[in-house]
Write a protein that holds these residues in place. Sequence first.
Motif, short mmCIF file in Angstrom:
data_model
loop_
_atom_site.label_atom_id
_atom_site.label_comp_id
_atom_site.label_asym_id
_atom_site.label_seq_id
_atom_site.Cartn_x
_atom_site.Cartn_y
_atom_site.Cartn_z
N ALA A 362 41.05 -43.78 37.03
CA ALA A 362 42.34 -43.10 36.87
C ALA A 362 42.55 -42.27 38.11
O ALA A 362 42.35 -41.06 38.12
CB ALA A 362 42.36 -42.25 35.61
N THR A 363 42.92 -42.92 39.19
CA THR A 363 43.07 -42.25 40.48
C THR A 363 44.53 -42.03 40.86
O THR A 363 44.80 -41.28 41.80
CB THR A 363 42.40 -43.09 41.58
N ARG A 364 45.46 -42.65 40.13
CA ARG A 364 46.87 -42.58 40.52
C ARG A 364 47.70 -41.66 39.64
O ARG A 364 48.81 -41.30 40.02
CB ARG A 364 47.48 -43.99 40.48
N GLY A 365 47.19 -41.27 38.47
CA GLY A 365 47.96 -40.38 37.61
C GLY A 365 47.50 -40.42 36.18
O GLY A 365 46.82 -41.36 35.73
N GLY A 366 47.87 -39.38 35.43
CA GLY A 366 47.50 -39.23 34.03
C GLY A 366 47.14 -37.79 33.75
O GLY A 366 46.81 -37.03 34.66
N HIS A 367 47.21 -37.39 32.49
CA HIS A 367 46.92 -36.00 32.13
C HIS A 367 45.42 -35.77 31.97
O HIS A 367 44.84 -34.96 32.67
CB HIS A 367 47.67 -35.62 30.86
N GLY A 368 44.78 -36.46 31.03
CA GLY A 368 43.36 -36.22 30.82
C GLY A 368 42.73 -37.35 30.05
O GLY A 368 43.40 -38.26 29.55
N LEU A 369 41.39 -37.29 29.99
CA LEU A 369 40.64 -38.10 29.04
C LEU A 369 40.27 -37.12 27.95
O LEU A 369 39.38 -36.29 28.12
CB LEU A 369 39.40 -38.73 29.70
N ALA A 370 40.97 -37.18 26.83
CA ALA A 370 40.97 -36.09 25.85
C ALA A 370 40.24 -36.47 24.57
O ALA A 370 40.30 -37.62 24.12
CB ALA A 370 42.41 -35.68 25.51
N ILE A 371 39.59 -35.46 24.00
CA ILE A 371 39.11 -35.55 22.62
C ILE A 371 39.87 -34.48 21.86
O ILE A 371 39.74 -33.29 22.12
CB ILE A 371 37.60 -35.32 22.53
N LEU A 392 43.41 -37.33 37.40
CA LEU A 392 43.88 -36.70 36.17
C LEU A 392 44.11 -35.21 36.34
O LEU A 392 43.35 -34.53 37.04
CB LEU A 392 42.86 -36.93 35.05
N TRP A 393 45.13 -34.68 35.67
CA TRP A 393 45.39 -33.23 35.71
C TRP A 393 44.25 -32.44 35.09
O TRP A 393 43.86 -31.40 35.59
CB TRP A 393 46.66 -32.91 34.92
N TYR A 394 43.72 -32.92 33.95
CA TYR A 394 42.79 -32.13 33.14
C TYR A 394 41.36 -32.66 33.14
O TYR A 394 40.50 -32.05 32.50
CB TYR A 394 43.29 -32.05 31.69
N GLY A 395 41.08 -33.76 33.77
CA GLY A 395 39.74 -34.32 33.74
C GLY A 395 39.36 -34.71 32.33
O GLY A 395 40.15 -35.28 31.57
N VAL A 396 38.12 -34.40 31.94
CA VAL A 396 37.66 -34.63 30.56
C VAL A 396 37.89 -33.34 29.78
O VAL A 396 37.37 -32.28 30.14
CB VAL A 396 36.19 -35.03 30.52
N GLU A 397 38.68 -33.43 28.71
CA GLU A 397 39.08 -32.23 27.97
C GLU A 397 38.82 -32.41 26.48
O GLU A 397 39.29 -33.37 25.87
CB GLU A 397 40.56 -31.95 28.19
N VAL A 398 38.09 -31.46 25.90
CA VAL A 398 37.93 -31.36 24.46
C VAL A 398 38.87 -30.26 24.00
O VAL A 398 38.79 -29.12 24.48
CB VAL A 398 36.49 -31.03 24.07
N LYS A 399 39.79 -30.57 23.08
CA LYS A 399 40.78 -29.58 22.69
C LYS A 399 40.98 -29.56 21.18
O LYS A 399 40.94 -30.59 20.52
CB LYS A 399 42.11 -29.83 23.40
N THR A 400 41.18 -28.36 20.67
CA THR A 400 41.41 -28.16 19.25
C THR A 400 42.47 -27.07 19.10
O THR A 400 43.05 -26.62 20.10
CB THR A 400 40.11 -27.77 18.53
N ARG A 419 38.35 -33.85 37.88
CA ARG A 419 38.75 -32.52 38.35
C ARG A 419 38.11 -31.41 37.54
O ARG A 419 37.66 -30.42 38.08
CB ARG A 419 40.26 -32.37 38.32
N HIS A 420 38.08 -31.58 36.22
CA HIS A 420 37.69 -30.47 35.36
C HIS A 420 36.85 -30.97 34.20
O HIS A 420 37.01 -32.10 33.73
CB HIS A 420 38.92 -29.76 34.78
N ALA A 421 36.00 -30.08 33.70
CA ALA A 421 35.38 -30.23 32.38
C ALA A 421 35.91 -29.07 31.54
O ALA A 421 35.65 -27.90 31.85
CB ALA A 421 33.86 -30.18 32.49
N ILE A 422 36.67 -29.39 30.49
CA ILE A 422 37.38 -28.37 29.72
C ILE A 422 37.02 -28.50 28.25
O ILE A 422 37.08 -29.60 27.68
CB ILE A 422 38.91 -28.51 29.89
N ILE A 423 36.67 -27.39 27.62
CA ILE A 423 36.47 -27.32 26.17
C ILE A 423 37.20 -26.07 25.72
O ILE A 423 36.82 -24.95 26.09
CB ILE A 423 34.98 -27.25 25.80
N VAL A 468 35.23 -25.77 35.82
CA VAL A 468 34.64 -25.72 34.49
C VAL A 468 35.37 -24.65 33.70
O VAL A 468 35.46 -23.49 34.13
CB VAL A 468 33.14 -25.41 34.53
N TYR A 469 35.89 -25.03 32.53
CA TYR A 469 36.61 -24.08 31.69
C TYR A 469 36.15 -24.30 30.25
O TYR A 469 36.53 -25.28 29.60
CB TYR A 469 38.12 -24.28 31.81
#
Length: 522
Positions: A362-371, A392-400, A419-423, A468-469
């Motif tokens: 995913a090098t051309r666009g997208g928000h995130g790889l989300a859980i 990706l804007w958000y990288g790998v993101e775990v969100k609740t 770009r990011h590791a987000i939980i 890292v967030y």
Amino acid sequence: MLDACARTDSLTVYWSKPAAAKAGQRYDVMLDGTVMATVDRTHCRLDGLEPDHAYRVDVAMVGADVDCGTNGESCEDGERVEDGTAVGSRVFRTAEHKRMIDVTAAPYRAIGDGTTLNTTAIQQALDDCGPRDAVLIPAGTFLTGALRMHADSELVVSRGAVLQGTADPRDYLPMAPSRFEGVELDCYSSLITIGHLDHDSGPNCSNVVIRGGGVIASGGRALAEAVIEREWGRVKAELAATGQSLDDYEKPETIPGRVRPRLITMANASHVELADVTLKNGASWNVHMIYSDHIVTHGCTFESHDVWNGDGWDPDSSEDCVIFDCDFNTGDDIIAIKSGKNPEGNVINRPTRRVRIFDCRATRGGHGLAIGSEMSGGVEDVKIWDCDLSGLWYGVEVKTTPKRGGWVRGLHVRDTVMRHAIIRAVPYNDDGVAADEPPVLEGFRFERVRLLGGVPADADEGAPREAVYVRGLPEPVPPIRNVVFREVTLGGAADAGDAEPGVRDIVADRCEGLEIRGVRCG
């Protein structure tokens, strides 16, 4: 995991990355004892095979003579892995020859001129498809409305062919039971539907293949806007009867937009393969599997820019879903792993388990790889490796959200650029009655990942800058537990020509059992 997708003359073999494997690990792939290929990824296509023939496939690591437990190797301390260590061995059978049902031939006579509506002709061909048949879409642009595939059927969209959905909502009627953003409701039928939704039962449609090298596209933004316009009046009246307003939601179009058709929906489906096709411009999500299992997607390209909720591939209360060797350029998350929204998702209580994502780009666009954020039924055992997610804007993101309930546990990401590791908790999509218990987030491991930080030039203002967030919810919600970062490289976005230099910050709050080891700046 060692498995394969079979054609008459080939096997596409894929396997889990061993714990001892390094970045760039090489593997010998053997057919009946003979090395046929040496690859640096965890999949391989073996061509030139005989139809309906059994082959023994062995996979072994090459150049793996290392002492684990040193240099960041991810296996037990002191274990030694020698060159030629076996990854797996299985016997696979190639497919039988199938009769091709050409949709342009009699009695179907579909016309690929891009203007003739071919829904009836193509659906008849799909209805006539037996276990030893495959429906062929030849070169041309074949306009169609909603289609349905049955068990033991195959659709081949050949190279040069476009299966093109219309932008008219009436071509996606009747509406059918589905699920969107964690809530079951009747939606416009998808361009292709496999199975029938029933959260109380198991699979009702199995052994389906969609492949071929061509394009499957829907009406995109034009279809989405037409559906929303068509639904305004009905939704306003329903909300007014309960004292609600469209202004109570994230966007006025949130509620009327929930009934938009997907590109491909699998509901209570089992053993479905999507291979070597371009999937684009669904009116919302492109590929959505609900209450399904053993879904394999490989060699595909996902395109959905300029589409609200234009996710690529969304496992939802589904198990044993695998995706590899795919490219993404989407208007929302490339992949979103879900299991329902409170309170309905807590009651149905069907988790998503055993998702494998590898060698995807995913090098051309997208928000995130989300859980999440719809994860009220629980998500566990997600493994990601050898991916380039730098666009990706958000990288790998775990969100609740605070109300969600459910749990996410057992995420393992390694040998991946992002770009990011987000939980974290997010402030949107938080309607619905709160669950009895707060969400639980635990067991996350990031190894040998490069976290670029920063944001692409097209990212929205809310996109994070930190590499890292990790931020848990306030008490009394339990903290995020057991988060491990090992052999992590921070920064580097500026080197890729981004509008903003990489940000190397690590933000961690309300965490318990946080381990950060072997971090360097690149």
